[in-house]
Structure formats: C-alpha cells, structure tokens
Design a protein around this motif. Structure first.
Motif, short mmCIF file in Angstrom:
data_model
loop_
_atom_site.label_atom_id
_atom_site.label_comp_id
_atom_site.label_asym_id
_atom_site.label_seq_id
_atom_site.Cartn_x
_atom_site.Cartn_y
_atom_site.Cartn_z
N GLY A 115 0.82 -1.21 0.00
CA GLY A 115 0.00 0.00 0.00
C GLY A 115 0.85 1.26 0.00
N LEU A 116 0.40 2.26 0.74
CA LEU A 116 1.02 3.59 0.70
C LEU A 116 2.27 3.66 1.56
CD1 LEU A 116 -2.30 5.65 0.91
CD2 LEU A 116 -0.95 5.07 -1.13
N VAL A 117 3.31 2.95 1.11
CA VAL A 117 4.59 2.96 1.82
C VAL A 117 5.71 3.14 0.80
CG1 VAL A 117 3.80 1.50 3.73
CG2 VAL A 117 4.77 0.42 1.70
N ALA A 118 6.82 3.74 1.25
CA ALA A 118 7.95 3.95 0.35
C ALA A 118 8.63 2.64 0.02
CB ALA A 118 8.94 4.93 0.99
N ARG B 111 8.23 2.80 5.89
CA ARG B 111 8.09 4.25 5.70
C ARG B 111 6.78 4.65 4.98
NH1 ARG B 111 12.21 6.16 2.51
NH2 ARG B 111 12.95 4.09 1.95
N PRO B 112 5.72 4.79 5.78
CA PRO B 112 4.42 5.19 5.22
C PRO B 112 4.51 6.54 4.51
CG PRO B 112 4.18 4.44 7.49
CD PRO B 112 5.65 4.52 7.23
N ASN B 113 3.77 6.65 3.41
CA ASN B 113 3.65 7.94 2.73
C ASN B 113 2.81 8.89 3.59
OD1 ASN B 113 4.95 6.61 0.67
ND2 ASN B 113 3.10 6.35 -0.57
N PRO B 114 2.98 10.20 3.39
CA PRO B 114 2.22 11.15 4.22
C PRO B 114 0.70 10.99 4.09
CG PRO B 114 3.93 12.28 2.96
CD PRO B 114 3.91 10.86 2.48
N ASN B 115 0.23 10.47 2.96
CA ASN B 115 -1.23 10.33 2.79
C ASN B 115 -1.78 9.03 3.38
OD1 ASN B 115 0.15 8.94 0.77
ND2 ASN B 115 -1.52 9.13 -0.71
N GLU C 6 -1.78 -3.51 4.97
CA GLU C 6 -1.84 -2.57 3.84
C GLU C 6 -2.12 -1.17 4.37
OE1 GLU C 6 -4.96 -3.58 1.09
OE2 GLU C 6 -4.53 -1.85 -0.19
N LEU C 7 -1.35 -0.20 3.92
CA LEU C 7 -1.61 1.18 4.33
C LEU C 7 -2.46 1.86 3.27
CD1 LEU C 7 1.12 0.32 5.90
CD2 LEU C 7 0.94 2.72 6.62
N VAL C 8 -3.52 2.50 3.72
CA VAL C 8 -4.47 3.10 2.78
C VAL C 8 -4.82 4.52 3.24
CG1 VAL C 8 -5.48 0.85 2.14
CG2 VAL C 8 -6.49 2.18 4.01
N GLU C 9 -5.38 5.25 2.30
CA GLU C 9 -5.81 6.62 2.63
C GLU C 9 -7.26 6.64 3.09
OE1 GLU C 9 -5.02 9.43 -0.46
OE2 GLU C 9 -5.38 11.14 0.90
N SER C 10 -8.04 5.66 2.60
CA SER C 10 -9.47 5.62 2.91
C SER C 10 -9.89 4.17 3.12
CB SER C 10 -10.24 6.23 1.74
OG SER C 10 -11.57 5.74 1.71
N LEU C 11 -10.90 3.99 3.96
CA LEU C 11 -11.42 2.63 4.20
C LEU C 11 -12.52 2.27 3.22
CD1 LEU C 11 -11.53 2.75 8.12
CD2 LEU C 11 -9.81 1.68 6.64
N ALA C 12 -12.85 3.20 2.33
CA ALA C 12 -14.00 2.99 1.43
C ALA C 12 -13.86 1.72 0.59
CB ALA C 12 -14.18 4.21 0.53
N GLY C 13 -12.64 1.39 0.18
CA GLY C 13 -12.46 0.23 -0.69
C GLY C 13 -12.22 -1.08 0.04
#
Ligand SMILES: Nc1nc2c(c(=O)[nH]1)N[C@H]1C(S)=C(S)[C@@H](COP(=O)(O)O)O[C@H]1N2
Ligand SMILES: [Mo]
Length: 250
Positions: A99-102, A149-153, A223-230
């Motif tokens: 997910g949203l990680v470097a 390293r999670p992304n800022p979002n 998994e790192l995510v920005e929203s739980l919608a999905g």
C-alpha cells in the motif's frame, strides 16, 4: 479534564457492559442502541486523542494473569497459504506489507523477532462480556512502519487475516495514532510461549485501547491506505461491516 474521563468511563461502561448485557434479554430499539454505542464511540475516540495520543493502558503483574485465557471467534487460519505455513512451523510464512509505503516488503518471523520487542501484560475485553489478562510479546507496529516508511497520505493500517467467516476473510483497521501507540504490537508470543494457533499464530495484533475484535489474529498482510472505502463493505472491518463501531475504545 477529570470530568471528561469520568463521563468516558460512565459511557464506556454503559455502552459495553450494562447495555450490551441488557440487549441479550431485552428488545431495545436499534435507534437507541446506535445512539448509546455511537455516543460512546465518539467520546472514547476524542478522549484518547485529547487526553493523550500515547496514554498507556494499565499493565498488570504476572500474579494477575488469568489462569485460563479463552479463545474466541475463529481458532485457526483457513486459507491454503496459512495451512501450508503452519505445516512448516511457520518457517516459510511471510508477512506482506503493501500500500502507501515507500518500501513495501515481506517479513518472516525471524525478521520480526530481530526487530525491537515489547512485552506487556494487559486485559483483553471482548464485546460479548468477558475479559482475560495475558502477557503478549511482539514487535511494536511503529518499528515495522519505520522500516516500510508510510507515505504522508497513509491514514489507516489494514490487517488481512487467514481465517474466514462464510466467504469473507477477516479484516480489521486502525488509524495512524493507534498504529504508532507504544502498546500496539504485532504479537508472536503469548504467556512466554510462541503464540498458539487458537490465539492467532503466527502473529496477531494487540491494540490495547480497543475491544477484542480489533485485535486481529492470523495476520497475513498489512496494507496502508488513505481511505477505508475500498475495504470490504467500507466500514473498516469484518464486524464493523456488520454493525459494530469502528473505534471500539475501552
Ligand atoms: N482473524 C480473526 N481475528 C479475531 C477474531 C477472529 O475471529 N478472527 N475474533 C476477534 C474477537 S471477537 C476476539 S474477542 C479476539 C479473541 O482473541 P483470542 O482468541 O485470543 O481470545 O480476537 C479477535 N480477533
Ligand atoms: Mo470479541
């Protein structure tokens, strides 16, 4: 501040013990139930963030540990991948982080055990009305997140598990405040032993400021995510998609 805490205790107690018990035998309108539970959810969430993002829950002594810590929910993984891993003593099991990680990656048990570790004796509270005190050892989730390293979002950490209810695999999620909380660990040990299969082997989440169902067992992927919608039905967890509150603050 003390008035806030008192109200929180009162409402938490009402929400999860008295009222939950009363629902067992009484027909209470679901609107009323929602009002009480959602009121408790918002208050506990706000309190945990206002009073202290890193406020620790109580830790207990060895003497206070429960002689029996029951299992609940599923007591085994059910995917082929999990079963194959179990057959090898989890030697070839790997946790995927995506997910949203470097730096997405895969981590075996030895890799997780070579990271910083934390042991804590805490009380587990199930929404169904039982509690047990146990000792958990694992890697702080913060240490693993530092590696990927999670992304800022990135706003939520989602846990995907190896056990099913019907057709659905179990899944859960927490926000970044709980993810970095010092007592939030990926536990590979319980009561000085390897985490037993019934309790979520090879790793399960301990997120100590929330109720039992948030403490995902049989974790295969994070998994790192920005929203739980999905995710699943969009409410952030298997039980949340069936009516439980997402923030199950104690
Ligand atoms: N993967 C998975 N995690 C889960 C569950 C489950 O059925 N599957 N049950 C939850 C519930 S409701 C509780 S109370 C605890 C039970 O943990 P225990 O079996 O170690 O007592 O796990 C939680 N995490
Ligand atoms: Mo539970």
């Amino acid at each position: 501040m003390s008035r806030l805490i008192t109200r929180r205790r009162l409402i938490t107690g009402l929400g999860y013990t008295t009222i939950a018990g009363a629902f067992g035998g009484l027909a209470v309108s679901s609107d009323f139930r929602d009002l009480v539970l959602k009121g408790g959810e918002t208050l506990a969430y706000n309190t945990h963030r206002l009073v202290g993002r890193d406020a620790l829950v109580r830790e207990y002594s060895e003497a206070e540990m429960s002689p029996d810590f029951r299992t609940n929910g599923n007591t085994s993984g059910s995917t082929d991948e999990w079963k194959a891993a179990q057959a090898s003593g989890f030697a070839d099991w790997k946790l995927k982080v995506s997910g949203l990680v470097a730096q997405p990656g895969q981590f075996g048990l030895e890799a997780l055990k070579s990271m910083p570790s934390r042991t804590q004796i805490t009380r587990h509270d199930c929404v169904e009305g039982w509690s047990a005190i146990g000792k958990w050892t694992g890697v702080p989730l913060s240490a693993l997140l530092d590696r990927v390293r999670p992304n800022p979002n990135a706003k939520y950490v989602v846990f995907r598990c190896a056990d099913r209810f019907g057709l659905s695999l179990y899944y859960e999620s927490i926000d970044m405040v709980d993810a970095y909380h010092p007592q939030t660990i990926l536990a590979y040990g319980m009561n000085d032993q390897d985490l037993p299969v019934g309790h979520g082997a090879p790793i399960r989440l301990r997120v100590e400021r929330q109720l039992g169902y948030k403490n995902a067992k049989y974790i295969m992927e994070i998994e790192l995510v920005e929203s739980l919608a999905g995710i699943g039905g969009g409410k952030g967890g298997f039980w949340e998609d069936r009516g439980y509150e997402w923030y199950a603050g104690i």
